[in-house]
Design an enzyme around this catalytic site. Sequence first.
Site, PDB file in Angstrom:
ATOM      1  N   ARG A 221       0.849  -1.183   0.000  1.00 46.21           N
ATOM      2  CA  ARG A 221       0.000   0.000   0.000  1.00 46.21           C
ATOM      3  C   ARG A 221       0.888   1.236   0.000  1.00 46.21           C
ATOM      4  O   ARG A 221       1.956   1.258   0.640  1.00 46.21           O
ATOM      5  CB  ARG A 221      -0.901   0.032   1.250  1.00 46.21           C
ATOM      6  N   HIS A 269      -0.773   0.159  -9.786  1.00 47.44           N
ATOM      7  CA  HIS A 269      -1.458  -0.757  -8.862  1.00 47.44           C
ATOM      8  C   HIS A 269      -2.028  -1.970  -9.618  1.00 47.44           C
ATOM      9  O   HIS A 269      -3.221  -2.250  -9.568  1.00 47.44           O
ATOM     10  CB  HIS A 269      -2.577  -0.025  -8.100  1.00 47.44           C
TER      11      HIS A 269
HETATM   12  P1  NDP Z   1      -1.675 -11.792   4.790  1.00 49.27           P
HETATM   13  O1  NDP Z   1      -2.630 -11.309   5.827  1.00 49.27           O
HETATM   14  O2  NDP Z   1      -1.766 -13.212   4.348  1.00 49.27           O
HETATM   15  O3  NDP Z   1      -0.184 -11.533   5.268  1.00 49.27           O
HETATM   16  C1  NDP Z   1       0.194 -10.399   5.972  1.00 49.27           C
HETATM   17  C2  NDP Z   1       1.592 -10.610   6.540  1.00 49.27           C
HETATM   18  O4  NDP Z   1       2.043  -9.381   7.126  1.00 49.27           O
HETATM   19  C3  NDP Z   1       1.627 -11.669   7.660  1.00 49.27           C
HETATM   20  O5  NDP Z   1       2.787 -12.447   7.561  1.00 49.27           O
HETATM   21  C4  NDP Z   1       1.655 -10.809   8.926  1.00 49.27           C
HETATM   22  O6  NDP Z   1       2.296 -11.434  10.040  1.00 49.27           O
HETATM   23  C5  NDP Z   1       2.490  -9.643   8.456  1.00 49.27           C
HETATM   24  N1  NDP Z   1       2.276  -8.480   9.328  1.00 49.27           N
HETATM   25  C6  NDP Z   1       1.122  -7.822   9.593  1.00 49.27           C
HETATM   26  N2  NDP Z   1       1.324  -6.820  10.490  1.00 49.27           N
HETATM   27  C7  NDP Z   1       2.636  -6.860  10.792  1.00 49.27           C
HETATM   28  C8  NDP Z   1       3.457  -6.109  11.662  1.00 49.27           C
HETATM   29  N3  NDP Z   1       2.965  -5.101  12.397  1.00 49.27           N
HETATM   30  N4  NDP Z   1       4.765  -6.428  11.739  1.00 49.27           N
HETATM   31  C9  NDP Z   1       5.275  -7.444  11.023  1.00 49.27           C
HETATM   32  N5  NDP Z   1       4.543  -8.214  10.171  1.00 49.27           N
HETATM   33  C10 NDP Z   1       3.240  -7.926  10.067  1.00 49.27           C
HETATM   34  O7  NDP Z   1      -1.854 -10.824   3.528  1.00 49.27           O
HETATM   35  P2  NDP Z   1      -1.557 -11.108   1.975  1.00 49.27           P
HETATM   36  O8  NDP Z   1      -0.216 -11.729   1.867  1.00 49.27           O
HETATM   37  O9  NDP Z   1      -2.701 -11.781   1.338  1.00 49.27           O
HETATM   38  O10 NDP Z   1      -1.548  -9.599   1.402  1.00 49.27           O
HETATM   39  C11 NDP Z   1      -0.644  -8.648   1.894  1.00 49.27           C
HETATM   40  C12 NDP Z   1      -0.981  -7.251   1.389  1.00 49.27           C
HETATM   41  O11 NDP Z   1      -0.648  -7.108   0.023  1.00 49.27           O
HETATM   42  C13 NDP Z   1      -2.467  -6.877   1.428  1.00 49.27           C
HETATM   43  O12 NDP Z   1      -2.864  -6.485   2.738  1.00 49.27           O
HETATM   44  C14 NDP Z   1      -2.549  -5.747   0.427  1.00 49.27           C
HETATM   45  O13 NDP Z   1      -2.347  -4.507   1.081  1.00 49.27           O
HETATM   46  C15 NDP Z   1      -1.383  -6.016  -0.525  1.00 49.27           C
HETATM   47  N6  NDP Z   1      -1.855  -6.362  -1.867  1.00 49.27           N
HETATM   48  C16 NDP Z   1      -1.503  -5.554  -2.922  1.00 49.27           C
HETATM   49  C17 NDP Z   1      -1.913  -5.867  -4.183  1.00 49.27           C
HETATM   50  C18 NDP Z   1      -1.493  -5.036  -5.352  1.00 49.27           C
HETATM   51  O14 NDP Z   1      -2.018  -5.216  -6.463  1.00 49.27           O
HETATM   52  N7  NDP Z   1      -0.542  -4.151  -5.218  1.00 49.27           N
HETATM   53  C19 NDP Z   1      -2.750  -7.045  -4.473  1.00 49.27           C
HETATM   54  C20 NDP Z   1      -3.036  -7.831  -3.300  1.00 49.27           C
HETATM   55  C21 NDP Z   1      -2.605  -7.483  -2.048  1.00 49.27           C
HETATM   56  P3  NDP Z   1       1.689 -12.757  10.714  1.00 49.27           P
HETATM   57  O15 NDP Z   1       1.908 -13.858   9.700  1.00 49.27           O
HETATM   58  O16 NDP Z   1       2.493 -12.939  11.920  1.00 49.27           O
HETATM   59  O17 NDP Z   1       0.228 -12.478  10.943  1.00 49.27           O
HETATM   60  C1  OXD Z   2      -5.804  -6.006  -3.015  1.00 51.23           C
HETATM   61  C2  OXD Z   2      -5.396  -5.080  -4.038  1.00 51.23           C
HETATM   62  O1  OXD Z   2      -5.678  -5.698  -1.829  1.00 51.23           O
HETATM   63  O2  OXD Z   2      -5.805  -5.242  -5.201  1.00 51.23           O
HETATM   64  O3  OXD Z   2      -6.266  -7.107  -3.378  1.00 51.23           O
HETATM   65  O4  OXD Z   2      -4.628  -4.150  -3.767  1.00 51.23           O
END
Ligand code: NDP
Ligand code: OXD
Length: 306
Positions: A221, A269
């Site tokens: 993000r 994006h």
């Molecule tokens: P998940 O919820 O599966 O994974 C999130 C990861 O971040 C977990 O490993 C979590 O730790 C870690 N995390 C969260 N908070 C913290 C913190 N404070 N400190 C350290 N680690 C932290 O999400 P996804 O992998 O499915 O997606 C991740 C992000 O990617 C989405 O939230 C979205 O914003 C972005 N995204 C962007 C897209 C784009 O087109 N650019 C498309 C899709 C997603 P833990 O495992 O310990 O919970």
């Molecule tokens: C998502 C994205 O969060 O598209 O899936 O950014």
Amino acid sequence: MKITFCCTDTKAEPWLVGLRAALPQAEVSLWQPGDAPADHAVVWAPPQQFFDEQTQLKGVFNIGAGVDALLKLRLPPQATVVRLDDAGMSVQMAEYVCHAVIRHAREFDAYEADTRAGKWSFRKPLDRTDFSVGVMGLGVLGQRVARALQHFEFPVRGWSRSQKNLDGVPCYAGAEQLPEFLASCRVLVCLLPLTPETRDILRRDTLALLQPGGYLINVARGAHLVEEDLLALLHEGHLAGATLDVFRTEPLPAGHPFWQHPQITITPHNSARTMREVSIAQIVGKMAALAQGHRVAGTVDAARGY
Ligand code: NDP
Ligand code: OXD
């Protein structure tokens, strides 16, 4: 069962057709103000008015992985919020990040410029031990990206909130291990959810810990990154460049310094797009699992913020 669909920036008709085909017994409609209460909602960045009116929802299904926009709203307290769990995104994210890492490490951008100028050039071969890649966020997408990078024999490390154990990937966890993690990376990939804890996490004092010639890839993000700090670190030469798919303001405003910056590659994006058919199949499966009282993967913990 009544399903209401309310997604901004999304063509509704193909989703409505797909949901009706997958759930022939359900009544699926595009939300209009004043509609009768529905059982489930399929949403992307709906207005607050939607939840103010749809107060009886059991399930709210987000057609993306990130729920930061959704969690800013007042949601019906009884509703289970479910995000997309991969649904075809992780393979796209893996190819995007591998492409960005390889393009930078192999200097393909410089070769492209040379060949456009009619120059037959050679650069030093890549020593991949110099390109350790750190993945922030080892969730659904981060783990897939880490595995994909390992196939190209980059040294990979990861950081998350809770401790992970991934074969061949040194894993760090929590705020206290963040400095050690960053100091072990030359390339940093951000795949964190946007939460109060992770907002502005890519800023001067954290990015400065990367190894000299550091490179940032932000696919999570825009609000993870303090944009002026990136520009300053590029200017000072501590960072070599960045590939950015997400921005604090989207679309990226005209005249923003990122557009023309020679060390920044931008995409609009689109690193991992929502795949409609697979997403509908996932959502329909989760609606059925919820109806049977099962907990489903991708259930959002509002207190945690993801
Ligand atoms: P998940 O919820 O599966 O994974 C999130 C990861 O971040 C977990 O490993 C979590 O730790 C870690 N995390 C969260 N908070 C913290 C913190 N404070 N400190 C350290 N680690 C932290 O999400 P996804 O992998 O499915 O997606 C991740 C992000 O990617 C989405 O939230 C979205 O914003 C972005 N995204 C962007 C897209 C784009 O087109 N650019 C498309 C899709 C997603 P833990 O495992 O310990 O919970
Ligand atoms: C998502 C994205 O969060 O598209 O899936 O950014």
